[in-house]
Design a protein around this motif. Structure first.
Motif, mmCIF file in Angstrom:
data_model
loop_
_atom_site.group_PDB
_atom_site.id
_atom_site.type_symbol
_atom_site.label_atom_id
_atom_site.label_comp_id
_atom_site.label_asym_id
_atom_site.label_seq_id
_atom_site.Cartn_x
_atom_site.Cartn_y
_atom_site.Cartn_z
ATOM 1 N N ARG A 187 0.837 -1.206 0.000
ATOM 2 C CA ARG A 187 0.000 0.000 0.000
ATOM 3 C C ARG A 187 0.872 1.255 0.000
ATOM 4 N NH1 ARG A 187 -5.594 -1.261 3.022
ATOM 5 N NH2 ARG A 187 -5.628 -3.510 2.717
ATOM 6 N N ILE A 188 1.896 1.242 0.820
ATOM 7 C CA ILE A 188 2.797 2.396 0.887
ATOM 8 C C ILE A 188 3.510 2.599 -0.447
ATOM 9 C CG2 ILE A 188 4.895 3.276 1.981
ATOM 10 C CD1 ILE A 188 3.932 1.844 4.567
ATOM 11 N N LYS A 189 3.955 1.507 -1.055
ATOM 12 C CA LYS A 189 4.638 1.585 -2.347
ATOM 13 C C LYS A 189 3.693 2.103 -3.428
ATOM 14 C CE LYS A 189 7.587 -1.197 -5.378
ATOM 15 N NZ LYS A 189 8.248 -2.527 -5.549
ATOM 16 N N LEU A 190 2.445 1.654 -3.397
ATOM 17 C CA LEU A 190 1.458 2.103 -4.378
ATOM 18 C C LEU A 190 1.215 3.604 -4.257
ATOM 19 C CD1 LEU A 190 -0.759 1.640 -6.500
ATOM 20 C CD2 LEU A 190 -2.299 1.020 -4.618
ATOM 21 N N LEU A 191 1.081 4.096 -3.037
ATOM 22 C CA LEU A 191 0.819 5.514 -2.837
ATOM 23 C C LEU A 191 1.985 6.378 -3.302
ATOM 24 C CD1 LEU A 191 -0.900 5.424 0.657
ATOM 25 C CD2 LEU A 191 -1.973 6.030 -1.510
ATOM 26 N N LYS A 192 3.196 5.941 -3.055
ATOM 27 C CA LYS A 192 4.365 6.711 -3.512
ATOM 28 C C LYS A 192 4.377 6.774 -5.040
ATOM 29 C CE LYS A 192 9.373 7.146 -3.065
ATOM 30 N NZ LYS A 192 9.508 7.577 -4.482
ATOM 31 N N TRP A 193 4.125 5.632 -5.675
ATOM 32 C CA TRP A 193 4.086 5.597 -7.138
ATOM 33 C C TRP A 193 2.990 6.510 -7.683
ATOM 34 C CZ3 TRP A 193 -0.064 3.827 -10.085
ATOM 35 C CH2 TRP A 193 0.168 3.709 -11.468
ATOM 36 N N ALA A 194 1.805 6.471 -7.060
ATOM 37 C CA ALA A 194 0.695 7.297 -7.523
ATOM 38 C C ALA A 194 1.026 8.777 -7.414
ATOM 39 C CB ALA A 194 -0.571 6.961 -6.726
ATOM 40 N N ALA A 195 1.597 9.180 -6.276
ATOM 41 C CA ALA A 195 1.944 10.592 -6.083
ATOM 42 C C ALA A 195 3.046 11.029 -7.052
ATOM 43 C CB ALA A 195 2.372 10.824 -4.645
ATOM 44 N N ASP A 196 4.060 10.177 -7.214
ATOM 45 C CA ASP A 196 5.179 10.531 -8.103
ATOM 46 C C ASP A 196 4.739 10.645 -9.557
ATOM 47 O OD1 ASP A 196 6.853 10.537 -5.938
ATOM 48 O OD2 ASP A 196 7.766 8.585 -6.357
ATOM 49 N N ASN A 197 3.746 9.834 -9.944
ATOM 50 C CA ASN A 197 3.339 9.778 -11.348
ATOM 51 C C ASN A 197 2.001 10.463 -11.612
ATOM 52 O OD1 ASN A 197 5.351 7.840 -12.870
ATOM 53 N ND2 ASN A 197 5.006 6.958 -10.836
ATOM 54 N N LYS A 198 1.457 11.123 -10.564
ATOM 55 C CA LYS A 198 0.187 11.857 -10.696
ATOM 56 C C LYS A 198 -0.940 10.962 -11.212
ATOM 57 C CE LYS A 198 2.211 16.468 -11.167
ATOM 58 N NZ LYS A 198 3.502 16.070 -10.599
ATOM 59 N N VAL A 199 -1.069 9.806 -10.561
ATOM 60 C CA VAL A 199 -2.141 8.862 -10.865
ATOM 61 C C VAL A 199 -3.169 8.934 -9.731
ATOM 62 C CG1 VAL A 199 -2.761 6.442 -11.259
ATOM 63 C CG2 VAL A 199 -0.568 7.333 -12.095
ATOM 64 N N PHE A 200 -4.412 9.224 -10.063
ATOM 65 C CA PHE A 200 -5.460 9.331 -9.042
ATOM 66 C C PHE A 200 -5.965 7.937 -8.694
ATOM 67 C CE2 PHE A 200 -9.463 10.336 -7.025
ATOM 68 C CZ PHE A 200 -9.159 11.486 -6.316
ATOM 69 N N VAL A 201 -6.063 7.656 -7.396
ATOM 70 C CA VAL A 201 -6.455 6.333 -6.905
ATOM 71 C C VAL A 201 -7.847 6.392 -6.286
ATOM 72 C CG1 VAL A 201 -5.885 4.444 -5.317
ATOM 73 C CG2 VAL A 201 -4.042 5.731 -6.457
ATOM 74 N N ILE A 202 -8.733 5.525 -6.757
ATOM 75 C CA ILE A 202 -10.038 5.341 -6.127
ATOM 76 C C ILE A 202 -9.973 4.076 -5.286
ATOM 77 C CG2 ILE A 202 -12.494 4.947 -6.453
ATOM 78 C CD1 ILE A 202 -12.312 6.379 -9.118
ATOM 79 N N GLU A 203 -10.072 4.242 -3.970
ATOM 80 C CA GLU A 203 -10.075 3.106 -3.041
ATOM 81 C C GLU A 203 -11.517 2.775 -2.673
ATOM 82 O OE1 GLU A 203 -8.268 1.801 1.324
ATOM 83 O OE2 GLU A 203 -8.378 3.925 0.783
ATOM 84 N N ASP A 204 -11.940 1.566 -3.000
ATOM 85 C CA ASP A 204 -13.288 1.097 -2.669
ATOM 86 C C ASP A 204 -13.177 0.168 -1.465
ATOM 87 O OD1 ASP A 204 -15.990 0.703 -2.813
ATOM 88 O OD2 ASP A 204 -15.986 -0.253 -4.775
ATOM 89 N N ASP A 205 -13.896 0.496 -0.389
ATOM 90 C CA ASP A 205 -13.755 -0.263 0.868
ATOM 91 C C ASP A 205 -15.127 -0.673 1.418
ATOM 92 O OD1 ASP A 205 -12.696 -1.429 3.166
ATOM 93 O OD2 ASP A 205 -12.602 0.475 4.244
ATOM 94 N N PRO A 206 -15.824 -1.582 0.722
ATOM 95 C CA PRO A 206 -17.118 -2.021 1.256
ATOM 96 C C PRO A 206 -17.020 -3.121 2.294
ATOM 97 C CG PRO A 206 -16.771 -2.928 -0.932
ATOM 98 C CD PRO A 206 -15.582 -2.073 -0.632
ATOM 99 N N TYR A 207 -15.865 -3.822 2.342
ATOM 100 C CA TYR A 207 -15.771 -5.041 3.144
ATOM 101 C C TYR A 207 -14.822 -4.938 4.332
ATOM 102 C CZ TYR A 207 -17.437 -6.560 -1.423
ATOM 103 O OH TYR A 207 -18.135 -6.663 -2.608
ATOM 104 N N GLY A 208 -14.164 -3.791 4.500
ATOM 105 C CA GLY A 208 -13.109 -3.684 5.502
ATOM 106 C C GLY A 208 -13.550 -4.012 6.911
#
Length: 412
Positions: A187-208
């Motif tokens: 998760r941490i690696k994904l967020l760094k990549w998204a921020a560095d590459n300006k990729v918007f992330v939609i997190e869907d959390d119906p089951y948490g």
């Protein structure tokens, strides 16, 4: 004069795909049918007493307000109650940070309308939640499919690839259909990549909330982003009361950066003005009662016992012919036949034996994948019905292979 038939349907109307799960629902009502297909929580576990108490409270104290038009953003009481719920999930949300939606599915639709232009590259898990693909497809994007692992989205494959999507849709906690949970490091690696590459992330959390007893919660992407430099502005979070309270209420919510949230509010205002005021007031009263914690705990205990029953039954029935995935919560098991079984053909046989599941190909953007895979929901039926359903599935599987062997003999 024959006026003929109307043929002026829009691109959206003619391109929208039917949902395999929704199409199976008409079979579910057949007498004696055991369904492992739909992602329906067990209605026997709904807290009817607590919900009825909330309804009575609204009727006696605030019925006129509940029957009036409301703000597009949501009723103040519900936004406050959901903000408190999010704070307990580790997210320091304020009521003004939230948009109440008609189920989290509407939240996904709003974000797709707000963020995606025709031709934009959108990354999705493969396999993924089929209704998400349906919603995103209406924005006419190009899809980048990212493989999954037993721990969810293959972040290494995404990060090492050359493509840079505009948007990523992901269910990191007890994913649908695989039931997987993404590890904290990923998760941490994904967020760094998204921020560095300006990729918007939609997190869907119906089951948490449906993690099994003893399983520790992993922080959401949205929670982690608030502590990671540069990442907070690149994540939106969707969740719902459908799995923990009741899906018929159609209550979901969104947390997103202010500019994105404002765009979604304006789009929602054009779509439906606001989610039902009456339902919102009932949901708020129930959340404020504090009764949901006990209801969720009952679900966690019950669903774990059903997961164990299904997993053990499948392993006993099919042995090495079927690889069964693992889960630590949620509602689904993912499995793959290793003997050449085509699960769409198996479903036709299984329905004759009054048992249903969803073929794996329904969860892929490309229809030629997942032909030997299947998703099974373990939450709706008690253990004895689960065992009976798996036995029926075994019988259908055996009949299918006998028929295939006879056909091969005839044509040899």
């Amino acid at each position: 004069m024959d006026a003929g038939k109307f043929d002026g349907l829009s691109w959206v109307a003619t391109s929208a795909r039917r949902s395999d799960v929704r199409d199976l629902l008409h079979h579910a009502s057949r007498e004696g049918m055991i369904s492992f297909a739909g992602g329906l929580p067990d209605a026997e576990l709904f807290d009817l007493a607590g919900i009825n108490r909330a309804i009575d409270l609204i009727q006696s104290r605030s019925m006129r307000r509940a029957l009036q038009y409301g703000a597009t953003e949501g009723q103040p009481g519900l936004r406050s109650a959901v903000a408190e719920l999010m704070r307990r999930r580790g997210v320091p949300a304020l009521p003004d940070d939230l948009l109440i939606t008609t189920g989290s599915q509407q939240g996904l639709d709003l974000l797709a309308r707000a963020l995606v232009n025709p031709g934009d590259l959108v990354a999705i898990e493969s396999p993924t939640y089929l209704a998400a693909v349906n919603a995103l497809e209406l924005a006419r994007p190009r899809f980048l499919t990212v493989p999954t692992t037993p721990n969810g989205l293959d972040v290494d494959a995404l990060v090492s690839g050359q493509a840079r999507p505009k948007l990523l849709y992901v269910v990191p906690t007890f994913s649908n259909p695989c039931g997987a949970q993404m590890l904290l490091e990923a998760r941490i690696k994904l967020l760094k990549w998204a921020a560095d590459n300006k990729v918007f992330v939609i997190e869907d959390d119906p089951y948490g909330e449906l993690r099994f007893p003893g399983v520790h919660a992993v922080p959401s992407l949205y929670q982690l982003a608030s502590h990671q430099a540069g990442a907070h502005g690149w994540v939106a979070y969707l969740s719902t009361l459908s799995k923990c309270m009741a899906p018929g209420l159609r209550i979901g919510w969104m947390l997103a950066p202010a500019t994105v949230l404002d765009a979604c509010v304006r789009i929602k205002q054009a779509m439906d003005l606001h989610t039902s005021s009456l339902v919102q007031e009932v949901a708020a009263a129930y959340l404020q009662s504090g009764l949901m914690d006990a209801a969720v705990e009952r679900m966690r205990v019950t669903y774990e016992s059903r997961y164990r029953a299904m997993r053990e039954s499948l392993e006993d029935a099919f042995g090495e012919r079927l690889t069964v995935g693992e889960a630590e919560g949620g509602m689904f098991l993912w499995a793959r036949f290793n003997d050449g079984t085509r699960t769409r053909a198996l479903l036709s046989e299984a329905i004759r034996d009054k048992v249903m599941f969803v073929p794996g190909s329904a969860f892929y953007a490309q229809g030629d994948l997942g032909t030997s895979e299947l998703r099974l929901s373990f939450v709706t039926n008690p253990p004895d019905r689960i065992r009976e359903g798996v036995q029926r599935l075994k019988n259908a599987h055996g009949r299918l292979h006998v028929a295939a062997a006879c056909d091969a003999t005839v044509h040899s």
